[in-house]
Design a protein around this motif. Sequence first.
Motif, PDB file in Angstrom:
ATOM      1  N   PHE A   1       0.852  -1.190   0.000  1.00  0.00           N
ATOM      2  CA  PHE A   1       0.000   0.000   0.000  1.00  0.00           C
ATOM      3  C   PHE A   1       0.889   1.242   0.000  1.00  0.00           C
ATOM      4  CE2 PHE A   1      -2.889  -3.212   1.676  1.00  0.00           C
ATOM      5  CZ  PHE A   1      -4.043  -2.945   0.946  1.00  0.00           C
ATOM      6  N   SER A   2       0.473   2.239  -0.771  1.00  0.00           N
ATOM      7  CA  SER A   2       1.314   3.415  -0.968  1.00  0.00           C
ATOM      8  C   SER A   2       0.476   4.685  -0.856  1.00  0.00           C
ATOM      9  CB  SER A   2       1.993   3.341  -2.341  1.00  0.00           C
ATOM     10  OG  SER A   2       1.016   3.281  -3.371  1.00  0.00           O
ATOM     11  N   GLY A   3       1.152   5.823  -1.091  1.00  0.00           N
ATOM     12  CA  GLY A   3       0.471   7.104  -1.055  1.00  0.00           C
ATOM     13  C   GLY A   3       0.444   7.712   0.333  1.00  0.00           C
ATOM     14  N   LEU A   4      -0.299   8.818   0.434  1.00  0.00           N
ATOM     15  CA  LEU A   4      -0.390   9.556   1.684  1.00  0.00           C
ATOM     16  C   LEU A   4      -1.458   8.950   2.599  1.00  0.00           C
ATOM     17  CD1 LEU A   4      -0.385  13.198   0.214  1.00  0.00           C
ATOM     18  CD2 LEU A   4       1.594  11.858   0.973  1.00  0.00           C
ATOM     19  N   ILE A   5      -1.281   9.192   3.882  1.00  0.00           N
ATOM     20  CA  ILE A   5      -2.363   8.900   4.818  1.00  0.00           C
ATOM     21  C   ILE A   5      -3.393  10.007   4.639  1.00  0.00           C
ATOM     22  CG2 ILE A   5      -3.001   8.653   7.241  1.00  0.00           C
ATOM     23  CD1 ILE A   5      -0.163   7.716   7.806  1.00  0.00           C
ATOM     24  N   PRO A   6      -4.626   9.699   4.255  1.00  0.00           N
ATOM     25  CA  PRO A   6      -5.587  10.752   3.893  1.00  0.00           C
ATOM     26  C   PRO A   6      -5.983  11.620   5.087  1.00  0.00           C
ATOM     27  CG  PRO A   6      -6.685   8.629   4.019  1.00  0.00           C
ATOM     28  CD  PRO A   6      -5.212   8.357   4.166  1.00  0.00           C
ATOM     29  N   GLU A   7      -6.256  12.907   4.794  1.00  0.00           N
ATOM     30  CA  GLU A   7      -6.742  13.808   5.830  1.00  0.00           C
ATOM     31  C   GLU A   7      -8.076  13.319   6.390  1.00  0.00           C
ATOM     32  OE1 GLU A   7      -5.724  16.366   7.462  1.00  0.00           O
ATOM     33  OE2 GLU A   7      -3.792  16.702   6.490  1.00  0.00           O
ATOM     34  N   GLY A   8      -8.841  12.643   5.560  1.00  0.00           N
ATOM     35  CA  GLY A   8     -10.140  12.139   6.004  1.00  0.00           C
ATOM     36  C   GLY A   8     -10.048  11.028   7.026  1.00  0.00           C
ATOM     37  N   ILE A   9      -8.841  10.659   7.434  1.00  0.00           N
ATOM     38  CA  ILE A   9      -8.685   9.592   8.424  1.00  0.00           C
ATOM     39  C   ILE A   9      -9.375   9.940   9.739  1.00  0.00           C
ATOM     40  CG2 ILE A   9      -6.528  10.372   9.495  1.00  0.00           C
ATOM     41  CD1 ILE A   9      -5.578   7.431   9.340  1.00  0.00           C
ATOM     42  N   SER A  10      -9.647  11.233   9.936  1.00  0.00           N
ATOM     43  CA  SER A  10     -10.333  11.648  11.158  1.00  0.00           C
ATOM     44  C   SER A  10     -11.751  11.098  11.235  1.00  0.00           C
ATOM     45  CB  SER A  10     -10.374  13.178  11.249  1.00  0.00           C
ATOM     46  OG  SER A  10     -11.027  13.727  10.123  1.00  0.00           O
ATOM     47  N   SER A  11     -12.272  10.582  10.118  1.00  0.00           N
ATOM     48  CA  SER A  11     -13.626  10.007  10.118  1.00  0.00           C
ATOM     49  C   SER A  11     -13.624   8.527  10.514  1.00  0.00           C
ATOM     50  CB  SER A  11     -14.254  10.157   8.723  1.00  0.00           C
ATOM     51  OG  SER A  11     -13.566   9.360   7.776  1.00  0.00           O
ATOM     52  N   TRP A  12     -12.465   7.939  10.725  1.00  0.00           N
ATOM     53  CA  TRP A  12     -12.389   6.524  11.113  1.00  0.00           C
ATOM     54  C   TRP A  12     -12.659   6.401  12.623  1.00  0.00           C
ATOM     55  CZ3 TRP A  12      -7.387   4.258   8.392  1.00  0.00           C
ATOM     56  CH2 TRP A  12      -7.448   4.550   7.012  1.00  0.00           C
ATOM     57  N   LYS A  13     -13.783   6.842  13.062  1.00  0.00           N
ATOM     58  CA  LYS A  13     -14.071   7.063  14.476  1.00  0.00           C
ATOM     59  C   LYS A  13     -13.992   5.809  15.333  1.00  0.00           C
ATOM     60  CE  LYS A  13     -14.981  11.489  14.252  1.00  0.00           C
ATOM     61  NZ  LYS A  13     -14.099  12.484  14.924  1.00  0.00           N
ATOM     62  N   LYS A  14     -14.385   4.655  14.806  1.00  0.00           N
ATOM     63  CA  LYS A  14     -14.465   3.436  15.612  1.00  0.00           C
ATOM     64  C   LYS A  14     -13.160   2.653  15.658  1.00  0.00           C
ATOM     65  CE  LYS A  14     -18.948   3.342  16.661  1.00  0.00           C
ATOM     66  NZ  LYS A  14     -19.514   3.157  18.012  1.00  0.00           N
ATOM     67  N   LEU A  15     -12.155   3.129  14.937  1.00  0.00           N
ATOM     68  CA  LEU A  15     -10.929   2.352  14.801  1.00  0.00           C
ATOM     69  C   LEU A  15     -10.248   2.175  16.153  1.00  0.00           C
ATOM     70  CD1 LEU A  15      -9.499   0.975  12.462  1.00  0.00           C
ATOM     71  CD2 LEU A  15      -7.930   2.904  12.378  1.00  0.00           C
ATOM     72  N   ASN A  16      -9.949   0.912  16.472  1.00  0.00           N
ATOM     73  CA  ASN A  16      -9.318   0.568  17.735  1.00  0.00           C
ATOM     74  C   ASN A  16      -7.890   0.065  17.534  1.00  0.00           C
ATOM     75  OD1 ASN A  16      -8.999  -1.949  19.911  1.00  0.00           O
ATOM     76  ND2 ASN A  16      -9.800  -0.049  20.780  1.00  0.00           N
ATOM     77  N   VAL A  17      -7.680  -0.714  16.483  1.00  0.00           N
ATOM     78  CA  VAL A  17      -6.356  -1.257  16.160  1.00  0.00           C
ATOM     79  C   VAL A  17      -6.061  -0.959  14.697  1.00  0.00           C
ATOM     80  CG1 VAL A  17      -4.980  -3.347  15.935  1.00  0.00           C
ATOM     81  CG2 VAL A  17      -6.529  -3.096  17.881  1.00  0.00           C
ATOM     82  N   PHE A  18      -4.924  -0.319  14.436  1.00  0.00           N
ATOM     83  CA  PHE A  18      -4.505  -0.027  13.068  1.00  0.00           C
ATOM     84  C   PHE A  18      -3.054  -0.452  12.926  1.00  0.00           C
ATOM     85  CE2 PHE A  18      -3.295   3.346   9.754  1.00  0.00           C
ATOM     86  CZ  PHE A  18      -3.603   2.498   8.711  1.00  0.00           C
TER      87      PHE A  18
END
Length: 1022
Positions: free
Chosen positions: A459-476
């Motif tokens: 997987f490549s590219g930038l970490i998207p600014e929209g990552i703030s919408s991943w509200k339920k994420l517990n483990v990444f």
Amino acid sequence: MIHTLSFVFIIVIEFLLVSSQQFLISERIALLNLRQQWRNPPSLTNWNASSSPCDWPEVICNGNGSVILLNLESKGLTGALPPLICDLQNLENLIVADNYLTGEFPRVLYNCSMLIQLDISQNNFVGPLPDDLDRLSQLEYVDFGANNFTGDIPPAIGNLSALMWLHLYQNLFDGLIPSEIGNLSSLLTLGLAYNKFATPEIPPEFGKLRNLTNLWMPQTNLIGKIPESFVNLSNLELLDLSSNNLEGEIPSGLFLLKNLSNLYLYKNNLSGEIPSVIESVNLSEIDISMNKLTSSIPEDFGKLQQLEVLNLFSNQLSGDIPASISQIPALKIFRVFRNNLAGELPSEIGLHSKLEAFEVSENKLTGKLPENLCGGGTLFVVVAFSNNLTGEIPRSLQSCNKLHTIQLYDNSFTGEFPSGIWSLSNLSSLRISGNFLSGELPSSLAWNLSRLEISDNKFSGLIPEGISSWKKLNVFKASNNLLSGEIPTGFTNLSQLSVLYLDGNSLSGELPSTIRSWNSLTTLNLARNNLSGPIPSAITALPHLLDLDLSENQLSGKIPPEFSRLRLTTLNLSSNKLTGRVPYAFDNLAYENSFLNNPNLCASSPIPNLHNCYATYSKSSHSNKFSPKIIAMIVVLSAFVILVAILCTLFMFRGYLKKKQNRDLTTWKLTSFHTLKFTEANILCCLTDNNLVGSGGSGKVYQIEIGRHGEYVAVKRIWNTRRIDHTLEKEFLSEVQILGSIRHSNIVKLLCCFSSEDSKLLVYEYMENQSLDKWLHGKKMKTNRGLVHHMVLDWPKRLQIAIGAAQGLCYMHHDCSPPIIHRDVKSSNILLDSEFKARIADFGLAKILTKPKPGQANTLSAIAGSFGYIPPEYAYSTTITERVDVYSFGVVLLELVTGKEPHKGDGEMNLAQWTWKHFSEGKSMVEALDPEIKQANCYMEEISLVFKLGLICTSTMPSSRPSMKEVLEILRRCDTPLSEERKVGDDIDVTPLLVRESYLSNYRRGGNKVANESIDILDGRL
């Protein structure tokens, strides 16, 4: 003449009416007397002298107004079953299930000659069933389950020729299974589950039960083979022989039983091949998992057109998965994980049925994942990790909206990851690490996705600014990919994030300076990137951070001194450009590898590869009035003078002390159990108030230093102004007898003991972190390192403590011969060493279970234990078993989860009662949790399971509690590293334990929801 006959008829009718009314009055009196015998329970307030019993909800009458059915289920009844119950002369059905009735089997029922149905299940009846049980000769329905009956099942039960329903499940039967049960030719249902029979084989006479439809015998200690006579059970629909020790091959005749719809043979030692003669059976579910079956999966499985569930996991099956399985139209659950299967998956599987679960992990499968897995639109689980699968992930999964779990890690999938999968509406866990997948991270994820693992891909590219919408994420976890650019500020808005791995990428720029929203973060790994700039001090405000790895970056500047606030278990800041001094909390050899390759860092301690901070003073310091050499000489001379003065004073008293000490030593007798590093003098001279660390009803406890390197022992002094009383003497002898003879790493080590005329001393290894109760309920605690204010136990330590204590109790119950019962298990008797390893302590009340004489049992002479930990059976039984310790340990588990004290549940309830009430009212478990672990989202599954395990251990009926061996197994399987999420299909097997309470009430009401309800409990949906 006609007038005379009419007159006589009228007289007869009036007589019958009067007799009927009098009979009804007498039965009402009997029922009201019953209520009075049971102390007028609130549940029977509608019983009164002004209404007809036939109108009471608990009563059913026949056409003559006589009571024929009495249903007192779940009425809170206590005490014995009164004899006057048989004053109801026509009583045919008696149901008193789910109460608190006690005593031995109620022989008073022999006077109820009309009884057809007798249900006394889920009470506290004890002792053996009577040998003359066949006196109740009319019985058709018997349910004695979930009591504490012991001994043998009487052979006389085989004389109840009218019996159609026999349930004896979940008792304490430990004798043989009588072959006479095979004489019950009318029997439809036989339930003997959850008993510890004396290593019996299944009586071959059971094959004579030709009308039998349900045979339920899991966890009954069965050995030997499945009888060939079972081929005669032509009406059998359900056969459950799971969780036993059966061996040999499965009789091929079982698969010829045309009515058999549910077959459970898992967790045995069955071997051989799966019979291929199975095309004529109407099976809807086959579960023969966790045995030793070999060979391949027969092609004939495809002929089972009614098959819905196929569980063949955890065997030694090899070869291909036959293509015919994909043609079964009813197939919903397909589980063949953990075998040696090879070849390609059937391409049409899922196309011809509404497949719900597809689990083929841990095999040697090759080829592609079938395109039509979700052809029926009902798939919710795909588990295929640890195979050799290749090709692209099917695009069809993008439209599979019911999917909540995808585990495809450790394969060789290639190509771009299907973008539609990211946003599947029900997806909660996506694990695709260890492949060759490519693509970019999406701006939005499925609203419920809590676990995302994409490590070791492309997987490549930038970490998207929209990552703030991943509200339920517990483990990444996204280690070892090609991600680049800066870490966006929006990333720090994920308040539920607890584990973050971004190591091994190409990220650059500075770390976000505001990260206070990461309140749940426990692990942060950003190693092996190109991050630069200073370490933000905001990291030091993360309350739950345990593991931090920022190594192999370009970070510069000083390490924030506030780092000392963190309670880290691992820290790695190596290979950066950091300067200044190491924060004081990490300035020791325990962190010697945490700061490698930072040339400009210094430390006060002699840490390898780091400069000494004091060596950096400038030469201008030599311009002081006194040089360092002169100052050193002055200090040395002053110290010498003071030392001489002290020595002179000490020598004046040395002779006196030595004489007194020698005189005292002659009065003590030493008994040693280990090699000692100290003498009697070391101990006796230090029994002073300065070394006192605790006291209780039996004496005082001292902390005594025995060496120059901070070595300590704990000394318990049992003392009396005159003579030691009988009780304390007995406790002392019990402690010495047991701890002097057993050895286990989770049982406190008794080093030696001293005894004199009026004192006893027990010398133990010293536990630096004292007892568990002080960590859970104390506001502050004192150790030899000073005063520590309200230290917090995180969940991993709590689980570690629970496992350690369970190991100690398991050793006592199952590995000692004879077994040892502690009888005072509580959090204050669980001691913790410097690494929080648990030790069981205080064996003053312990009892060795010697083999009783014939006809006798191990009994209690008095109630032992501590308030809040005492099991309820002490109120009605003097028999002592290992389940006493299981109950107390269950309270400890509830303490670990809720943080509440055992005697402070709520109001007049203790902790166990309060927790059961909380659970039964359907309240959220989270509401009951200790606030100190409530935010540990990444451990919530384990916390939930320990919470429910604590409930089962504190069941009111001893027979409902698991053994300590079962408890330990579950706790060990809870202890899964964060890097290894428990696999679907490898769920912790607590079904036999957690199902008990839910199964019994539903089975009694005619339901049979074992599998579904056990899954619901584990998933937290109840």
